[in-house]
Design a protein around this motif. Structure first.
Motif, PDB file in Angstrom:
ATOM      1  N   LEU A 487       0.827  -1.206   0.000  1.00 52.91           N
ATOM      2  CA  LEU A 487       0.000   0.000   0.000  1.00 52.91           C
ATOM      3  C   LEU A 487       0.860   1.254   0.000  1.00 52.91           C
ATOM      4  O   LEU A 487       0.571   2.225  -0.711  1.00 52.91           O
ATOM      5  N   GLU A 488       1.928   1.258   0.794  1.00 54.83           N
ATOM      6  CA  GLU A 488       2.809   2.419   0.829  1.00 54.83           C
ATOM      7  C   GLU A 488       3.487   2.632  -0.519  1.00 54.83           C
ATOM      8  O   GLU A 488       3.698   3.778  -0.945  1.00 54.83           O
ATOM      9  N   GLY A 489       3.812   1.540  -1.197  1.00 50.53           N
ATOM     10  CA  GLY A 489       4.403   1.678  -2.531  1.00 50.53           C
ATOM     11  C   GLY A 489       3.446   2.334  -3.515  1.00 50.53           C
ATOM     12  O   GLY A 489       3.849   3.188  -4.315  1.00 50.53           O
ATOM     13  N   TRP A 490       2.165   1.952  -3.438  1.00 45.51           N
ATOM     14  CA  TRP A 490       1.183   2.586  -4.326  1.00 45.51           C
ATOM     15  C   TRP A 490       1.000   4.064  -3.970  1.00 45.51           C
ATOM     16  O   TRP A 490       0.849   4.902  -4.853  1.00 45.51           O
ATOM     17  N   ASP A 491       1.024   4.356  -2.664  1.00 45.69           N
ATOM     18  CA  ASP A 491       0.878   5.755  -2.255  1.00 45.69           C
ATOM     19  C   ASP A 491       2.035   6.600  -2.768  1.00 45.69           C
ATOM     20  O   ASP A 491       1.846   7.741  -3.229  1.00 45.69           O
ATOM     21  N   LEU A 494       1.524   7.224  -6.435  1.00 50.01           N
ATOM     22  CA  LEU A 494       0.503   8.243  -6.682  1.00 50.01           C
ATOM     23  C   LEU A 494       1.052   9.634  -6.402  1.00 50.01           C
ATOM     24  O   LEU A 494       0.788  10.584  -7.149  1.00 50.01           O
ATOM     25  N   ALA A 495       1.827   9.766  -5.299  1.00 52.07           N
ATOM     26  CA  ALA A 495       2.396  11.068  -4.958  1.00 52.07           C
ATOM     27  C   ALA A 495       3.388  11.537  -6.006  1.00 52.07           C
ATOM     28  O   ALA A 495       3.541  12.745  -6.240  1.00 52.07           O
ATOM     29  N   ASP A 496       4.056  10.579  -6.671  1.00 53.10           N
ATOM     30  CA  ASP A 496       5.037  10.927  -7.704  1.00 53.10           C
ATOM     31  C   ASP A 496       4.402  11.152  -9.071  1.00 53.10           C
ATOM     32  O   ASP A 496       5.110  11.345 -10.063  1.00 53.10           O
ATOM     33  N   GLY A 497       3.079  11.080  -9.130  1.00 55.09           N
ATOM     34  CA  GLY A 497       2.401  11.319 -10.397  1.00 55.09           C
ATOM     35  C   GLY A 497       2.346  10.107 -11.312  1.00 55.09           C
ATOM     36  O   GLY A 497       2.065  10.249 -12.510  1.00 55.09           O
ATOM     37  N   ALA A 500      -0.966   6.215 -13.713  1.00 55.60           N
ATOM     38  CA  ALA A 500      -1.209   5.203 -14.748  1.00 55.60           C
ATOM     39  C   ALA A 500      -0.564   3.873 -14.377  1.00 55.60           C
ATOM     40  O   ALA A 500      -1.136   2.800 -14.601  1.00 55.60           O
ATOM     41  N   GLU A 501       0.620   3.941 -13.778  1.00 55.69           N
ATOM     42  CA  GLU A 501       1.300   2.717 -13.345  1.00 55.69           C
ATOM     43  C   GLU A 501       0.515   2.021 -12.242  1.00 55.69           C
ATOM     44  O   GLU A 501       0.357   0.790 -12.237  1.00 55.69           O
ATOM     45  N   VAL A 502      -0.016   2.805 -11.296  1.00 56.83           N
ATOM     46  CA  VAL A 502      -0.795   2.231 -10.205  1.00 56.83           C
ATOM     47  C   VAL A 502      -2.067   1.581 -10.745  1.00 56.83           C
ATOM     48  O   VAL A 502      -2.434   0.470 -10.358  1.00 56.83           O
ATOM     49  N   ARG A 503      -2.715   2.280 -11.645  1.00 55.83           N
ATOM     50  CA  ARG A 503      -3.949   1.734 -12.210  1.00 55.83           C
ATOM     51  C   ARG A 503      -3.672   0.424 -12.943  1.00 55.83           C
ATOM     52  O   ARG A 503      -4.442  -0.530 -12.838  1.00 55.83           O
ATOM     53  N   THR A 504      -2.578   0.346 -13.672  1.00 53.69           N
ATOM     54  CA  THR A 504      -2.228  -0.885 -14.393  1.00 53.69           C
ATOM     55  C   THR A 504      -2.048  -2.051 -13.426  1.00 53.69           C
ATOM     56  O   THR A 504      -2.419  -3.189 -13.730  1.00 53.69           O
ATOM     57  N   ALA A 526      -9.484   4.027  -7.201  1.00 53.18           N
ATOM     58  CA  ALA A 526     -10.295   5.229  -7.385  1.00 53.18           C
ATOM     59  C   ALA A 526      -9.415   6.475  -7.434  1.00 53.18           C
ATOM     60  O   ALA A 526      -9.646   7.397  -8.226  1.00 53.18           O
ATOM     61  N   GLN A 527      -8.378   6.513  -6.587  1.00 57.89           N
ATOM     62  CA  GLN A 527      -7.474   7.652  -6.589  1.00 57.89           C
ATOM     63  C   GLN A 527      -6.727   7.757  -7.920  1.00 57.89           C
ATOM     64  O   GLN A 527      -6.578   8.855  -8.483  1.00 57.89           O
ATOM     65  N   ALA A 528      -6.252   6.612  -8.408  1.00 59.24           N
ATOM     66  CA  ALA A 528      -5.527   6.631  -9.676  1.00 59.24           C
ATOM     67  C   ALA A 528      -6.433   7.071 -10.814  1.00 59.24           C
ATOM     68  O   ALA A 528      -6.031   7.859 -11.678  1.00 59.24           O
ATOM     69  N   CYS A 529      -7.676   6.590 -10.816  1.00 54.97           N
ATOM     70  CA  CYS A 529      -8.610   6.995 -11.866  1.00 54.97           C
ATOM     71  C   CYS A 529      -8.927   8.485 -11.764  1.00 54.97           C
ATOM     72  O   CYS A 529      -9.057   9.176 -12.775  1.00 54.97           O
ATOM     73  N   GLY A 530      -9.042   8.972 -10.517  1.00 52.29           N
ATOM     74  CA  GLY A 530      -9.312  10.401 -10.350  1.00 52.29           C
ATOM     75  C   GLY A 530      -8.166  11.247 -10.870  1.00 52.29           C
ATOM     76  O   GLY A 530      -8.373  12.270 -11.526  1.00 52.29           O
ATOM     77  N   ALA A 531      -6.923  10.814 -10.579  1.00 57.18           N
ATOM     78  CA  ALA A 531      -5.770  11.572 -11.044  1.00 57.18           C
ATOM     79  C   ALA A 531      -5.663  11.568 -12.561  1.00 57.18           C
ATOM     80  O   ALA A 531      -5.152  12.518 -13.167  1.00 57.18           O
TER      81      ALA A 531
END
Length: 584
Positions: A487-491, A494-497, A500-504, A526-531
């Motif tokens: 989870l921290e890796g995904w966060d 996401l913070a690094d922009g 798309a990688e997270v969503r994949t 949901a966060q990745a889709c929102g971004a």
């Protein structure tokens, strides 16, 4: 046999007592609807009675059971249905004892075998057609053995009785497709003390293969059974996919483990003593193949092993105290599970009150109900003009893809929005923990008119009578350290922009787990889709698109103070996502 009658009665009463419990079966209600339709139209092919998404006509393969259930309900409601199931369980134990006796076991050993097998099969006695299957199976096997071991008039009576049993079976349950191989294996293959069979008898036995095709499905019965088995075992019915060792309870479906251990040991002894007839062995192998296709048919394993066990026990006697001790097994199980026994309906499982509330609303209309609410809603509210989309029947009766999409729609706000536009229902019944509940609560077009601890009923255009029907689910169990690291890796991504990688990475996880995916994974998706500005997220995550409207946000903020701390944390995590910020 008279000296062994009291312990047999004790075992039968114990099995019956275990079945006097509140009704929780979700299938009973659409079986009652089918029985009502068959009775009204006087045919086993009837216009679809309650489901507007089903075919125009419905072929009822279990009309015998449906009429019996309807008759019991008409006589005494839920009490009569429950007592009927209990009576069937006691009769089943008696029939298994009779089967063991016909197969050559002593009277005491037959009673003991019936009690042991009953300890595993009694969990399968609930108001569903499988109870007829469990009654007809030992009866058919016993008659097949009598054909093999009797002569003259006794053999003729057994033959006629066998055909009558298969005739009823063909109208009661599609499992009749396995009956001819089983009875032929016992009647035609070598058997201890077997009598020679003349040509007319063999011909009469071979004609039993016609009975499966005499049912409502006709020649399509095999295809129907294969479709039902594939649907149950692969995608739709969760209890079909559990390992048999998940639960070890005296009345749970995996209580068969106890029977497996006892029966397996007895079969090993019988094989060592060279007392296993080939016919019984073939019958058991065929039945085991059926039993392993679904949890609900596990009970056939014990019944089909009875002829084997009886052959292994041929000539052996049991002292009276041993027979009484084994017969007391079933009453002892009833004493253990006594708090679970009683009459009535398990209203936590069955949406009976919600269905009755809907039935009181005049003029009827279409209602979208959760998959496991559809049956009782159709039964109780159908006479008032309400028609459900799907009433809980399996993919055999509904298009499989449509059924899968429907079950998803009540959980996914975006998919629900499409379904509402397509079907134009007048009412929606769902669980209070659904995100779709929040959507309807925020809409000015829908009013919540009923709620209980788990469910809520919305009616279009109605004045709301319930102020806060939706309850967000509690936080799940804390993840493992590996889960925290992931989870921290995904966060960080996401913070690094790197949305798309997270969503994949996350889409395959949500797709594999369906609606049971970890809420943390769903939130990151949901966060990745929102971004990325992806509102619907390929139809799997409708949080942002369906809940970003101001009324829904105001609703969450307004009721946050009255929520539990866990629910407040959930709301605090969701609000930024719903507002479109991309991160909580």
């Amino acid at each position: 046999m008279s000296r062994w009658l009291p312990p047999l009665v004790l075992a039968c009463l114990g099995a019956a007592a275990l079945c006097v419990r509140p009704i929780f079966s979700l299938d009973l209600w659409w079986h009652l609807s089918m029985g009502r339709a068959v009775w009204t139209h006087g045919a086993r092919t009837v216009p679809e009675p309650v489901a507007y998404a089903g075919p125009d006509t419905y072929v009822d393969p279990e009309w015998v059971f449906d009429l019996l259930a309807l008759g019991a309900w008409s006589i005494g409601g839920v009490t009569a249905v429950t007592l009927g199931v209990a009576l069937a369980a006691g009769l089943h134990v008696a029939l298994v004892a009779w089967l063991a006796r016909v197969a050559g076991a002593s009277a005491g050993a037959s009673v003991a075998l019936a009690a042991v097998v009953g300890a595993g099969t009694v969990a399968q006695f609930m108001p569903r057609p499988q109870i007829l299957f469990l009654l007809l199976l030992p009866l058919a096997l016993g008659l097949a053995l009598r054909v093999r071991t009797r002569e003259g008039g006794a053999r003729t009576v057994a033959l006629v009785g066998l055909h009558l049993v298969l005739a009823v079976w063909s109208q009661a349950h599609t499992s009749v497709v396995v009956a001819p191989p089983l009875v032929l294996a016992l009647a035609l293959l070598p058997w201890p003390e077997g009598r020679p069979l003349d040509a007319p008898t063999v011909l009469a036995l071979l004609t039993t293969v016609c009975w499966p095709f005499a049912g409502p499905f006709g020649l399509e019965v095999v295809d129907q059974v294969l479709r039902h088995g594939a649907g149950d075992a692969s995608r739709y019915i969760s209890d079909m996919r559990r390992t048999h060792l998940v639960e070890l309870g005296p009345t749970g479906p995996d209580g068969m483990l106890f029977v497996d251990l006892v029966v397996g040991g007895a079969l090993a002894v019988a094989a060592w003593r060279r007392r296993l007839p080939l016919g019984a062995l073939v019958a058991w192998v065929l039945g085991l193949a059926l039993a392993l296709t679904a949890v609900r048919f596990r009970s056939t394993w014990g019944v089909l092993a009875v002829p084997l066990l009886a052959a292994g026990l041929r000539g052996a006697t049991l002292p009276a105290w041993a027979t009484w001790a084994v017969a007391a097994l079933l009453p002892s199980m009833a004493a253990v599970v006594a708090p679970q026994l009683g009459l009535g309906v398990d209203r936590g499982m069955v949406a009976l009150d919600l269905a009755d509330e809907l039935a009181r609303i005049p003029d009827g209309g279409r209602v979208i109900a959760e998959y496991d609410m559809g049956g009782v809603v159709g039964w109780r509210a159908g006479p008032s003009g309400w028609r459900v989309r799907i009433d809980g029947r399996t993919p055999v009766h509904f298009d499989a893809d449509e059924l899968f999409a429907y079950r998803k729609a009540v959980r996914d706000p975006a998919a629900l929005e499409l379904l509402l536009a397509q079907d134009a229902p007048r009412a929606v019944a769902m669980y209070r923990s659904r995100p779709t509940c929040v959507v309807l609560m925020a809409s000015s077009s829908w009013g919540a008119v009923y709620t209980d601890e788990r469910r809520v009923l919305f009616v279009k255009g109605a004045k709301p009578r319930v102020t806060m029907p939706c309850v967000l689910p509690e936080d799940p169990t804390p993840p493992s350290q590996a889960g925290v690291d992931r989870l921290e890796g995904w966060d960080r991504a996401l913070a690094d922009g790197r949305a798309a990688e997270v969503r994949t990475q996350l889409e395959p996880l949500v797709e594999a787990d369906g609606h049971e995916a970890d809420p943390r994974v769903r939130l990151r998706l949901a966060q990745a889709c929102g971004a990325l500005g992806d509102a619907v997220c390929v139809g799997r995550e409708g949080w942002r698109s369906a809940l970003q409207g101001q009324p829904a946000l105001d609703l969450l903020r307004t009721h946050r103070a009255g929520m539990t701390p866990a629910q407040q944390r959930r709301v605090d995590a969701l609000l930024p996502v719903l507002q479109g910020s991309g991160s909580p």
